[in-house]
Write an enzyme that holds these catalytic residues in place. Structure first.
Site, PDB file in Angstrom:
ATOM      1  N   GLY A 110       0.813  -1.209   0.000  1.00 44.11           N
ATOM      2  CA  GLY A 110       0.000   0.000   0.000  1.00 44.11           C
ATOM      3  C   GLY A 110       0.846   1.258   0.000  1.00 44.11           C
ATOM      4  N   LYS A 111       1.769   1.364  -0.942  1.00 45.08           N
ATOM      5  CA  LYS A 111       2.698   2.505  -0.969  1.00 45.08           C
ATOM      6  C   LYS A 111       1.976   3.842  -1.068  1.00 45.08           C
ATOM      7  CE  LYS A 111       6.587  -0.025  -3.035  1.00 45.08           C
ATOM      8  NZ  LYS A 111       7.500  -0.119  -4.215  1.00 45.08           N
ATOM      9  N   ARG A 112       0.862   3.863  -1.802  1.00 49.26           N
ATOM     10  CA  ARG A 112       0.164   5.133  -2.016  1.00 49.26           C
ATOM     11  C   ARG A 112      -0.535   5.649  -0.748  1.00 49.26           C
ATOM     12  NH1 ARG A 112      -3.358   4.084  -7.274  1.00 49.26           N
ATOM     13  NH2 ARG A 112      -2.898   1.885  -6.871  1.00 49.26           N
ATOM     14  N   MET A 113      -0.590   4.823   0.278  1.00 49.73           N
ATOM     15  CA  MET A 113      -1.135   5.288   1.554  1.00 49.73           C
ATOM     16  C   MET A 113      -0.175   6.244   2.258  1.00 49.73           C
ATOM     17  SD  MET A 113      -4.141   4.313   2.550  1.00 49.73           S
ATOM     18  CE  MET A 113      -5.431   3.193   2.036  1.00 49.73           C
TER      19      MET A 113
END
Length: 350
Positions: A13-16
């Protein structure tokens, strides 16, 4: 046919932009993954397998109260690879339902339709009709309308990108057949990963039936990849819970301005809920209660009877007594882990 549920929860979930693993991000006061496990439980499965990876210790610690089978995906080599990790523990006579830990609004009734198709011998995929299908795999049909393949968005050509029928990612299949299809997966794609969606083409090639079950609502298959999407899903969750309360007999001053976190709220007839009420835990509002809950009020794990109300900015915790016109109110509160560690090489694990 016994059911085994496989929940994919290994993504980072890098975009978190968060130190918290994506499946632990909160929705209505509970982790995203908790909502998916709860829905899976409603199907009475023989087993629930959670495939984990990034932030493994955190994820497992957060769910030490859940009776699930933990399956490690040591390397994230795609969704097909993730399902492979769990298959070594699943018998051929089971049906396998694949869910995602970041798709929390899926309904049990929709999943029952999906598993029913799988129990009849088909590879069942959950499709959704979208005007804007960016990011979703497209369902490709032949001139007869039969499903022929799923093409991932990044691999789709211009014509395929115009297709509005998209694949939600969720699918169900007989375990024995799914095992064979997984053995045929390769990594000849833009991501160099084992795509679970490629089993559709393999099933078609083998002459097996592929059935697309249309989701009743696009909201059910909304995924969460960033905080904007998390807020959107939270809004959908809140409005749906408000709708259920209104159908059950409550009048809600503004369905967009109530909060339900980490539990269950039940109502009887002719309850009134004012704006900005926050319900935490298990809360029951009795019939004909004049439960005016002004803004900034918070009700936690309680029962409210007729004519009950909470003053502005008041806060009620678990086991609190809330003033009412009859007897004192009562409160209610509610609340196995095995590890299956598998090697990441595709053909060693089946």
């Amino acid at each position: 046919m016994p059911l085994s549920v496989v929940i994919l929860a290994a993504g980072q979930g890098k975009r978190m932009n968060s130190d918290l693993p994506k499946v632990l991000q909160p929705l209505a006061g509970q982790p995203l993954l908790q909502h998916v496990i709860r829905t899976a439980r409603a199907l009475n499965p023989a087993n629930v397998y959670v495939v984990y990876g990034h932030g493994g210790p955190q994820v497992r610690a957060a769910f030490d109260h859940e009776e699930v089978d933990w399956v490690l995906q040591a390397e994230q080599l795609g969704t097909g690879h993730a399902v492979m990790q769990a298959m070594s523990a699943i018998a051929d006579d089971h049906s396998v339902l694949v869910l995602y830990g970041d798709v929390p609004l899926i309904r049990a009734a929709t999943l029952q339709a999906l598993t029913a198709a799988a129990n009849s011998g088909a590879l069942a995929i959950l499709s959704v009709s979208l005007d804007q299908a960016a990011g979703y795999g497209r369902i490709v049909r032949d001139p007869m309308g039969l499903v022929r393949a799923i093409v991932e968005h990044k691999d789709a050509n211009a014509d395929e990108l115009k297709i509005k029928e998209a694949h939600s990612g969720l699918m169900a299949a007989p375990a024995g057949r799914l095992r064979g299809w997984l053995l045929g997966l390769g990594t000849a794609n833009s991501q160099r990963e084992y795509y679970l969606t490629d089993v559709v083409g393999l099933a078609v090639k083998a002459g097996d039936r592929v059935e697309a079950v249309l989701a009743p609502s696009a909201i059910e298959v909304l995924g969460v990849n960033d905080r904007v999407q998390l807020a959107e899903v939270e809004t959908c969750y809140r409005l749906e819970r408000a709708r259920e309360l209104m159908v059950a007999g409550a009048t809600i001053a503004d369905p967009a301005r109530i909060d339900l976190r980490g539990g269950e709220v039940t109502v009887e007839r002719d309850v009134f809920i004012d704006v900005n009420a926050v319900f935490v835990g298990k809360v029951h509002l009795a019939a004909r209660a004049s439960a005016r809950i002004p803004k900034s009020s918070r009700t936690a794990s309680s029962r409210m009877r007729r004519s009950a109300s909470i003053a502005a900015s008041a806060r009620s915790h678990a086991c609190a007594r809330i003033p009412c016109s009859r007897a004192a109110c009562t409160s209610a509160t509610s609340s196995r882990s095995r590890t299956a560690r598998s090697e990441p090489t595709a053909r060693q694990i089946i």
